[in-house]
Structure formats: structure tokens, C-alpha cells
Design a protein around this motif. Structure first.
Motif, PDB file in Angstrom:
ATOM      1  N   LEU A 136      49.016  70.698  49.591  1.00 16.57           N
ATOM      2  CA  LEU A 136      50.310  70.320  49.256  1.00 16.57           C
ATOM      3  C   LEU A 136      50.477  71.166  47.897  1.00 16.57           C
ATOM      4  O   LEU A 136      50.432  71.489  46.988  1.00 16.57           O
ATOM      5  CB  LEU A 136      50.877  69.229  48.303  1.00 16.57           C
ATOM      6  CG  LEU A 136      51.897  68.493  47.377  1.00 16.57           C
ATOM      7  CD1 LEU A 136      52.940  68.650  48.849  1.00 16.57           C
ATOM      8  CD2 LEU A 136      51.896  67.613  46.600  1.00 16.57           C
ATOM      9  N   GLU A 137      51.227  72.248  47.716  1.00 20.64           N
ATOM     10  CA  GLU A 137      52.765  73.019  47.500  1.00 20.64           C
ATOM     11  C   GLU A 137      53.562  72.872  46.782  1.00 20.64           C
ATOM     12  O   GLU A 137      54.476  72.530  47.527  1.00 20.64           O
ATOM     13  CB  GLU A 137      52.256  74.750  47.280  1.00 20.64           C
ATOM     14  CG  GLU A 137      51.026  74.567  47.740  1.00 20.64           C
ATOM     15  CD  GLU A 137      50.793  76.459  48.417  1.00 20.64           C
ATOM     16  OE1 GLU A 137      50.195  77.161  48.297  1.00 20.64           O
ATOM     17  OE2 GLU A 137      51.622  76.946  49.079  1.00 20.64           O
ATOM     18  N   ASN A 138      54.605  72.568  45.556  1.00 18.44           N
ATOM     19  CA  ASN A 138      55.422  72.321  45.432  1.00 18.44           C
ATOM     20  C   ASN A 138      56.527  74.351  46.099  1.00 18.44           C
ATOM     21  O   ASN A 138      56.001  75.118  46.685  1.00 18.44           O
ATOM     22  CB  ASN A 138      55.681  72.332  43.955  1.00 18.44           C
ATOM     23  CG  ASN A 138      56.196  74.306  42.514  1.00 18.44           C
ATOM     24  OD1 ASN A 138      55.437  75.177  43.679  1.00 18.44           O
ATOM     25  ND2 ASN A 138      55.533  73.904  42.156  1.00 18.44           N
ATOM     26  N   ARG A 139      57.928  74.046  45.959  1.00 22.69           N
ATOM     27  CA  ARG A 139      58.729  74.242  46.083  1.00 22.69           C
ATOM     28  C   ARG A 139      58.781  76.439  46.030  1.00 22.69           C
ATOM     29  O   ARG A 139      58.768  77.311  46.429  1.00 22.69           O
ATOM     30  CB  ARG A 139      59.821  74.533  46.260  1.00 22.69           C
ATOM     31  CG  ARG A 139      60.453  74.414  44.313  1.00 22.69           C
ATOM     32  CD  ARG A 139      62.194  73.795  44.694  1.00 22.69           C
ATOM     33  NE  ARG A 139      62.535  73.454  43.419  1.00 22.69           N
ATOM     34  CZ  ARG A 139      63.346  72.990  42.743  1.00 22.69           C
ATOM     35  NH1 ARG A 139      64.141  72.508  44.174  1.00 22.69           N
ATOM     36  NH2 ARG A 139      63.549  72.808  41.617  1.00 22.69           N
ATOM     37  N   ASP A 140      57.349  76.575  44.752  1.00 19.16           N
ATOM     38  CA  ASP A 140      57.558  78.036  44.014  1.00 19.16           C
ATOM     39  C   ASP A 140      56.297  78.604  44.310  1.00 19.16           C
ATOM     40  O   ASP A 140      55.321  79.476  44.233  1.00 19.16           O
ATOM     41  CB  ASP A 140      57.866  78.013  42.788  1.00 19.16           C
ATOM     42  CG  ASP A 140      58.649  77.186  42.191  1.00 19.16           C
ATOM     43  OD1 ASP A 140      60.468  78.156  42.457  1.00 19.16           O
ATOM     44  OD2 ASP A 140      59.648  76.665  41.217  1.00 19.16           O
ATOM     45  N   PHE A 141      54.929  76.968  45.796  1.00 17.18           N
ATOM     46  CA  PHE A 141      54.047  78.121  46.157  1.00 17.18           C
ATOM     47  C   PHE A 141      53.490  77.945  45.157  1.00 17.18           C
ATOM     48  O   PHE A 141      51.957  78.431  45.004  1.00 17.18           O
ATOM     49  CB  PHE A 141      53.750  79.261  46.793  1.00 17.18           C
ATOM     50  CG  PHE A 141      54.889  79.209  48.333  1.00 17.18           C
ATOM     51  CD1 PHE A 141      54.248  78.693  49.659  1.00 17.18           C
ATOM     52  CD2 PHE A 141      56.712  78.786  48.361  1.00 17.18           C
ATOM     53  CE1 PHE A 141      55.102  79.437  50.354  1.00 17.18           C
ATOM     54  CE2 PHE A 141      57.077  79.549  50.035  1.00 17.18           C
ATOM     55  CZ  PHE A 141      56.362  79.429  50.704  1.00 17.18           C
ATOM     56  N   ARG A 142      53.769  77.063  44.582  1.00 17.04           N
ATOM     57  CA  ARG A 142      52.512  76.162  43.363  1.00 17.04           C
ATOM     58  C   ARG A 142      51.231  75.188  43.952  1.00 17.04           C
ATOM     59  O   ARG A 142      52.023  74.199  43.876  1.00 17.04           O
ATOM     60  CB  ARG A 142      52.544  76.484  42.019  1.00 17.04           C
ATOM     61  CG  ARG A 142      53.383  77.262  41.572  1.00 17.04           C
ATOM     62  CD  ARG A 142      53.594  77.864  39.865  1.00 17.04           C
ATOM     63  NE  ARG A 142      53.244  78.956  39.822  1.00 17.04           N
ATOM     64  CZ  ARG A 142      52.373  79.939  38.616  1.00 17.04           C
ATOM     65  NH1 ARG A 142      51.160  79.296  38.671  1.00 17.04           N
ATOM     66  NH2 ARG A 142      53.259  80.905  38.387  1.00 17.04           N
ATOM     67  N   GLY A 167      64.587  85.649  33.478  1.00 19.49           N
ATOM     68  CA  GLY A 167      64.737  84.515  34.811  1.00 19.49           C
ATOM     69  C   GLY A 167      64.710  82.775  34.266  1.00 19.49           C
ATOM     70  O   GLY A 167      64.850  82.630  33.180  1.00 19.49           O
ATOM     71  N   GLU A 168      64.210  82.233  35.366  1.00 17.98           N
ATOM     72  CA  GLU A 168      63.499  80.421  35.047  1.00 17.98           C
ATOM     73  C   GLU A 168      62.506  80.700  34.487  1.00 17.98           C
ATOM     74  O   GLU A 168      61.941  80.844  34.223  1.00 17.98           O
ATOM     75  CB  GLU A 168      64.262  80.299  36.750  1.00 17.98           C
ATOM     76  CG  GLU A 168      64.990  80.599  36.850  1.00 17.98           C
ATOM     77  CD  GLU A 168      65.530  79.478  38.855  1.00 17.98           C
ATOM     78  OE1 GLU A 168      64.156  79.422  38.913  1.00 17.98           O
ATOM     79  OE2 GLU A 168      66.331  80.323  39.144  1.00 17.98           O
ATOM     80  N   GLU A 169      62.344  79.161  34.060  1.00 16.22           N
ATOM     81  CA  GLU A 169      61.751  78.678  33.527  1.00 16.22           C
ATOM     82  C   GLU A 169      60.497  78.446  34.112  1.00 16.22           C
ATOM     83  O   GLU A 169      60.601  78.013  35.615  1.00 16.22           O
ATOM     84  CB  GLU A 169      61.697  77.104  33.029  1.00 16.22           C
ATOM     85  CG  GLU A 169      63.343  76.945  32.560  1.00 16.22           C
ATOM     86  CD  GLU A 169      63.306  75.469  31.803  1.00 16.22           C
ATOM     87  OE1 GLU A 169      62.880  74.261  32.507  1.00 16.22           O
ATOM     88  OE2 GLU A 169      63.760  75.229  30.684  1.00 16.22           O
ATOM     89  N   PRO A 170      59.467  79.074  33.949  1.00 15.77           N
ATOM     90  CA  PRO A 170      57.696  79.123  34.019  1.00 15.77           C
ATOM     91  C   PRO A 170      57.704  77.068  35.058  1.00 15.77           C
ATOM     92  O   PRO A 170      58.031  76.405  34.083  1.00 15.77           O
ATOM     93  CB  PRO A 170      57.424  79.732  33.990  1.00 15.77           C
ATOM     94  CG  PRO A 170      57.476  79.089  32.320  1.00 15.77           C
ATOM     95  CD  PRO A 170      58.500  78.842  32.568  1.00 15.77           C
ATOM     96  N   PRO A 171      56.588  77.440  35.558  1.00  8.75           N
ATOM     97  CA  PRO A 171      55.997  75.585  36.303  1.00  8.75           C
ATOM     98  C   PRO A 171      55.272  75.501  34.694  1.00  8.75           C
ATOM     99  O   PRO A 171      54.165  76.218  33.604  1.00  8.75           O
ATOM    100  CB  PRO A 171      55.147  76.018  37.246  1.00  8.75           C
ATOM    101  CG  PRO A 171      54.687  77.331  37.062  1.00  8.75           C
ATOM    102  CD  PRO A 171      55.913  77.902  36.556  1.00  8.75           C
ATOM    103  N   HIS A 172      55.171  73.904  34.449  1.00  8.35           N
ATOM    104  CA  HIS A 172      54.163  73.802  33.631  1.00  8.35           C
ATOM    105  C   HIS A 172      52.620  74.474  33.164  1.00  8.35           C
ATOM    106  O   HIS A 172      52.245  74.185  32.409  1.00  8.35           O
ATOM    107  CB  HIS A 172      54.278  72.469  34.193  1.00  8.35           C
ATOM    108  CG  HIS A 172      55.309  71.498  32.560  1.00  8.35           C
ATOM    109  ND1 HIS A 172      56.722  71.802  33.183  1.00  8.35           N
ATOM    110  CD2 HIS A 172      55.292  70.805  31.755  1.00  8.35           C
ATOM    111  CE1 HIS A 172      57.438  71.170  32.312  1.00  8.35           C
ATOM    112  NE2 HIS A 172      57.366  70.421  32.267  1.00  8.35           N
TER     113      HIS A 172
END
Length: 262
Positions: A22-28, A189-194
Motif C-alpha cells: 500500500l502506497e499513498n498517492r505520492d507513491f510513499r 511547492g507543496e507540503e512534504p509527507p509527515h
């Protein structure tokens, strides 16, 4: 919450008979199914990289997105592409909530013996529950970002006291203990993942320069700084510390953010 994701990924793995990721929409990476096979091909380079680095490479992401997974509402079969670093085919199960894609479940695909339509349909039912959890996380992160931004931009006195109280309430038990504030400016740009900085409790972007409280000299010297620039954003992260001497890992991760910010 992480345990909930793991249980759902394990449920999908059991339904389809192959390890799921399982990855989030940012492929993390969020969670992955256990690899208990003697087949070393189950751990192909893409899956190995995702597990070890918690993200997929830009080339792999571009290859997968080229098959329309951001718009798909059902399983998508993706062939192998050694040129893109994908040595085995995949089945992508898009994870959606109210029509918005929030992540992806990945299955290794052997078209000859891979999961059939009924198993994939059952797995898609599980992705809907994953989507509900991801939506809750997205909302919680947005709420924390709003409260942290309010603290950093509030005037001194009662306004800041109220903002701090609201942030502590939003953090819940994770607001207890030692924390440090990391700032990277300018931030594009946007905020990075936590997970970009381990232990991040909340993060937000705000206009730079911003009215932030002055840090004590010892804390300020421990945090890497990017070169400021007018008319840009700054990234602020509130990070939990295991101890008062636990700044080294935070400093290293913040240095990586500075490099990515240019």
C-alpha cells in the motif's frame, strides 16, 4: 492507525494470494504484506526499493501513471518494463474516497496464475475501507497544519495562548513530551509527507518571511538553514523528540529537506 492499514493490507494479501503493498498517492509506502515465498522474484527491485526507501522512483511512478491509475476506479493491469525498472507486471488497485484517489494497492501479476475477477472484486471492497482511513488521515493532517500555522502567525499574548491550546488539543496524546520546531526556507511547492522527518507531529507551509518566535541560540544552531528569499514559502515542522539530546536525527533529516528545497 498504522496497525489498521497493516491489517487491511494483510487481508488483501490473503484474498488474492500474493503479497500486497500500500502506497499513498505520492507513491510513499504505508504498509506491505509479508513475503513468505521461496520465489525471490516476489521481491523484485521495485518492491524492494519501495520497502527499503519507503517510496518509488520517479521513473517507476511515471510508468505506472501512464496507464491511467489516477483516473481508474477498478483494477489496472500494468505490464513489466525493464527500461523503467519494472521487471514484473503489476495489478494496481486504486484507493479512493468520494471519487478522489488517495493511494494505491499493488499486487505482483502473473497473468497465467494471477488473481481472478472475483478475488480482485473482493480486494477492491477492502480498498474502500482503506480509503476511509486515508481520508481521515488527510483531514487530520490538514487540521494540524491549520493549527500549527495559527500558532506561528499569531500575535503574542492571548491570541498565541489560544492558538497553542487549540494545537495541543488537535495533537492529543502526541502533544506531550519534548518537541522542536524545524524551519526550511525558502520552500518550493507543496507540503512534504509527515515521514520526511521522523517524529513529525504537524507541519505546514506559510509565507516567508513570517512572524515566527525567535528560537534559543542552542536550538537555532542545530537546525540547517536554506538561504532565505522574499516572496516564497517556508516549511515548518513540529517534531517529537525522544530526549533532549535527540536532535541529531532531526538535523540530518532537515538537512535533506534543505537540499531538496535547493
Amino acid at each position: 492507525m498504522k496497525g489498521d492499514y497493516q491489517e487491511l493490507v494483510d487481508e488483501i494479501s490473503a484474498l488474492v494470494g500474493v503479497p500486497a503493498t500500500l502506497e499513498n498517492r505520492d507513491f510513499r509506502l504505508i504498509a506491505f504484506g509479508a513475503h513468505d515465498s521461496d520465489d525471490d522474484l516476489v521481491m523484485d527491485p521495485v518492491r524492494t526499493r519501495s520497502i527499503l526507501t519507503r517510496k518509488s522512483s520517479p521513473g517507476v511512478r511515471a510508468w505506472f501513471e501512464g496507464f491511467g491509475i489516477t483516473r481508474a476506479t477498478g483494477p489496472v493491469r500494468i505490464p513489466a518494463s525493464p527500461e523503467a525498472g519494472v521487471f514484473r507486471g503489476r495489478i494496481c488497485l486504486p484507493v479512493r474516497h468520494r471519487g478522489m484517489v488517495l493511494g494505491y494497492v499493488w499486487l505482483l501479476d502473473d497473468s497465467a496464475t494471477g488473481p481472478g475477477a472475483s478475488r480482485l472484486a473482493a480486494a477492491m471492497d477492502v480498498t474502500r475501507r482503506i480509503g476511509d482511513l486515508l481520508a481521515e488521515d488527510v483531514k487530520a493532517d490538514a487540521d494540524l497544519a491549520r493549527e500549527l500555522r495559527a500558532v506561528l502567525t499569531a500575535e503574542h499574548g492571548w491570541e498565541r495562548d489560544m492558538a497553542l491550546a487549540a494545537l495541543r488539543t488537535a495533537l492529543g496524546p502526541s502533544g506531550d513530551g519534548l518537541h522542536t520546531l524545524v524551519c526550511v526556507a525558502p520552500w518550493p511547492g507543496e507540503e512534504p509527507p509527515h515521514r520526511a522527518v521522523p517524529g513529525t507531529a504537524a507541519l505546514c507551509t506559510l509565507p516567508f518571511p513570517a512572524p515566527v518566535p525567535a528560537a534559543p541560540p542552542a536550538a537555532a544552531s542545530a537546525v540547517p538553514r536554506a538561504r532565505p528569499a522574499d516572496g516564497t514559502s517556508a516549511l515548518a515542522l513540529l517534531v517529537r523528540l525522544r530526549s533532549a539530546d535527540g536532535l541529531s536525527a532531526v538535523t540530518a533529516a532537515a538537512g535533506g529537506l534543505c537540499e531538496s528545497a535547493g
